[in-house]
Design a protein around this motif. Structure first.
Motif, mmCIF file in Angstrom:
data_model
loop_
_atom_site.group_PDB
_atom_site.id
_atom_site.type_symbol
_atom_site.label_atom_id
_atom_site.label_comp_id
_atom_site.label_asym_id
_atom_site.label_seq_id
_atom_site.Cartn_x
_atom_site.Cartn_y
_atom_site.Cartn_z
ATOM 1 N N TYR A 16 31.096 -50.956 10.240
ATOM 2 C CA TYR A 16 31.336 -52.209 10.504
ATOM 3 C C TYR A 16 32.013 -52.065 12.254
ATOM 4 C CZ TYR A 16 30.052 -53.841 6.145
ATOM 5 O OH TYR A 16 29.350 -53.908 5.001
ATOM 6 N N GLN A 17 32.344 -50.822 12.490
ATOM 7 C CA GLN A 17 33.175 -50.853 13.775
ATOM 8 C C GLN A 17 32.342 -50.054 14.863
ATOM 9 O OE1 GLN A 17 36.331 -51.908 13.450
ATOM 10 N NE2 GLN A 17 35.842 -52.166 11.305
ATOM 11 N N GLN A 18 31.047 -50.012 14.575
ATOM 12 C CA GLN A 18 29.822 -49.614 15.623
ATOM 13 C C GLN A 18 28.808 -50.616 15.534
ATOM 14 O OE1 GLN A 18 29.245 -45.579 14.416
ATOM 15 N NE2 GLN A 18 31.110 -44.679 15.403
ATOM 16 N N ALA A 19 28.047 -50.190 16.741
ATOM 17 C CA ALA A 19 26.740 -51.090 17.008
ATOM 18 C C ALA A 19 25.631 -50.224 16.408
ATOM 19 C CB ALA A 19 26.488 -51.206 18.388
ATOM 20 N N HIS A 20 24.802 -50.895 15.698
ATOM 21 C CA HIS A 20 23.690 -50.344 14.975
ATOM 22 C C HIS A 20 22.360 -51.329 14.958
ATOM 23 C CE1 HIS A 20 26.533 -47.798 12.571
ATOM 24 N NE2 HIS A 20 27.264 -48.876 12.333
ATOM 25 N N VAL A 21 21.372 -51.052 15.231
ATOM 26 C CA VAL A 21 19.953 -51.311 15.339
ATOM 27 C C VAL A 21 19.215 -50.860 14.291
ATOM 28 C CG1 VAL A 21 18.020 -51.991 16.464
ATOM 29 C CG2 VAL A 21 20.157 -51.855 17.830
ATOM 30 N N PHE A 22 18.560 -51.560 13.313
ATOM 31 C CA PHE A 22 17.619 -50.951 12.430
ATOM 32 C C PHE A 22 16.451 -52.108 12.016
ATOM 33 C CE2 PHE A 22 21.230 -52.618 10.307
ATOM 34 C CZ PHE A 22 21.009 -53.308 9.155
ATOM 35 N N ALA A 23 15.483 -51.710 11.474
ATOM 36 C CA ALA A 23 14.251 -52.241 10.986
ATOM 37 C C ALA A 23 14.694 -52.919 9.710
ATOM 38 C CB ALA A 23 13.011 -51.759 10.804
ATOM 39 N N VAL A 24 14.566 -54.166 9.643
ATOM 40 C CA VAL A 24 14.874 -55.169 8.288
ATOM 41 C C VAL A 24 13.845 -54.951 7.020
ATOM 42 C CG1 VAL A 24 15.098 -57.358 7.454
ATOM 43 C CG2 VAL A 24 15.710 -57.202 9.814
ATOM 44 N N PRO A 25 14.464 -54.375 6.140
ATOM 45 C CA PRO A 25 13.546 -54.005 4.984
ATOM 46 C C PRO A 25 13.268 -55.348 4.089
ATOM 47 C CG PRO A 25 15.851 -53.448 4.490
ATOM 48 C CD PRO A 25 15.831 -53.650 5.895
ATOM 49 N N PRO A 26 12.268 -55.418 3.443
ATOM 50 C CA PRO A 26 11.759 -56.829 2.813
ATOM 51 C C PRO A 26 12.822 -57.293 2.090
ATOM 52 C CG PRO A 26 10.053 -54.911 2.537
ATOM 53 C CD PRO A 26 11.316 -54.256 2.889
ATOM 54 N N VAL A 27 13.731 -56.546 1.329
ATOM 55 C CA VAL A 27 14.862 -57.512 0.659
ATOM 56 C C VAL A 27 15.600 -58.191 1.596
ATOM 57 C CG1 VAL A 27 16.734 -57.263 -0.916
ATOM 58 C CG2 VAL A 27 14.702 -55.918 -1.485
ATOM 59 N N LEU A 28 16.093 -57.496 2.593
ATOM 60 C CA LEU A 28 16.912 -58.339 3.357
ATOM 61 C C LEU A 28 16.495 -59.206 4.366
ATOM 62 C CD1 LEU A 28 19.636 -58.229 5.099
ATOM 63 C CD2 LEU A 28 18.974 -56.309 6.603
ATOM 64 N N LYS A 29 15.132 -59.167 4.866
ATOM 65 C CA LYS A 29 14.292 -59.991 5.292
ATOM 66 C C LYS A 29 14.330 -61.305 4.583
ATOM 67 C CE LYS A 29 9.812 -61.215 7.443
ATOM 68 N NZ LYS A 29 8.525 -60.740 7.655
#
Length: 267
Positions: free
Chosen positions: A106-119
């Motif tokens: 939570y202390q760093q920037a992150h970019v990632f593809a959204v998996p189906p469950v999270l979507k």
């Protein structure tokens, strides 16, 4: 801009600072046809942005993060960021959290593809769009999303372009950004920095963490996403425009960066 300008529930005090007067622990702000300001700003709430349509570039700590469609970006509390895009339409969901868990994620920037469950979780959460009053189900649900983010994050995605601090390398980056369609001319690039080819390669890798060839690949793929978003070109046309001699070479390179195959917008 006016002092009472409200964006994502935050009151814009000036061009670079947003003030939070909302008492809720977390809330969501959905926006169609997003209109953004391109100046750097900061706010105390941590931010999770889901790009439902279009794409955005986030400029954070000398890095440029691409957030394409169906991806999210996590931005820690108090982290200055600037947003740009050339997309014709940008539809976003912005989640803002006043407190987060203690894990390093939570202390760093992150970019990632959204998996189906999270979507599905994010889309379900849209029913609380702009709700600023207390809601017990929402509080529990948003905390579940927040807690699960580290597990959903795919660190294998490198959707970011580093910006070197060494000013000698800036002309190199500028040249590649303007001439990404062509293969690297190492002698020309070395001449721009007044270094030897070997010294340039070593310095660039030390400054950015990637090779010049990887920088070119990233630039090409990010540019291809912009072209695909216009819905005006076939995959073959996009491949040629960003410097690949065959569709298969482009597809292979795209998959290496995006972990998915490019989708044709026009046939």
């Amino acid at each position: 801009m006016q002092n009472d300008m409200v964006k994502c529930g935050l009151v814009q005090q000036n061009d670079s600072l947003f003030i939070d007067s909302i008492e809720k622990e977390a809330y969501v702000w959905c926006e169609q046809n997003w209109k953004h300001d391109d100046h750097e700003h900061t706010h105390e709430r941590a931010q999770l942005t889901y790009v439902e349509e279009g794409y955005q570039y986030f400029h954070i700590d000398r890095r440029i993060y691409l957030v394409p469609q169906h991806h999210v970006i996590w931005i820690p509390s108090g982290k200055a960021h600037r947003i740009t895009t050339e997309a014709t339409t940008v539809n976003l969901m912005v989640f803002l959290f006043s407190t987060v868990f203690e894990e390093p994620f939570y202390q760093q920037a992150h970019v990632f593809a959204v998996p189906p469950v999270l979507k599905e979780m994010l889309l379900y959460a849209s029913k609380w769009n702009k709700l600023l009053t207390d809601n017990e189900e929402q509080d529990i649900f948003f905390k579940a999303i927040l807690k699960s983010l580290p597990n959903f994050c795919n660190e294998g995605s490198h959707l970011e372009i580093p910006v070197p601090a060494d000013i000698r390398l800036i002309p190199v980056c500028t040249y590649i950004n303007s001439n990404f369609k062509y293969n690297l001319d190492m002698d020309l690039l070395a001449e721009k920095t007044q270094m030897s080819v070997r010294s340039l390669q070593r310095t660039f890798k030390k400054e950015t963490g990637i090779t010049l060839q990887k920088y070119l690949q990233l630039t090409r793929i990010l540019k291809s996403i912009e072209l695909l978003d216009t819905k005006r070109f076939t995959l073959s046309e996009v491949a040629y425009k960003v410097g690949y001699q065959s569709l298969s070479a482009f597809t292979t390179s795209y998959f290496a960066i995006m972990k998915s195959k490019p989708q044709a917008r026009k046939h």
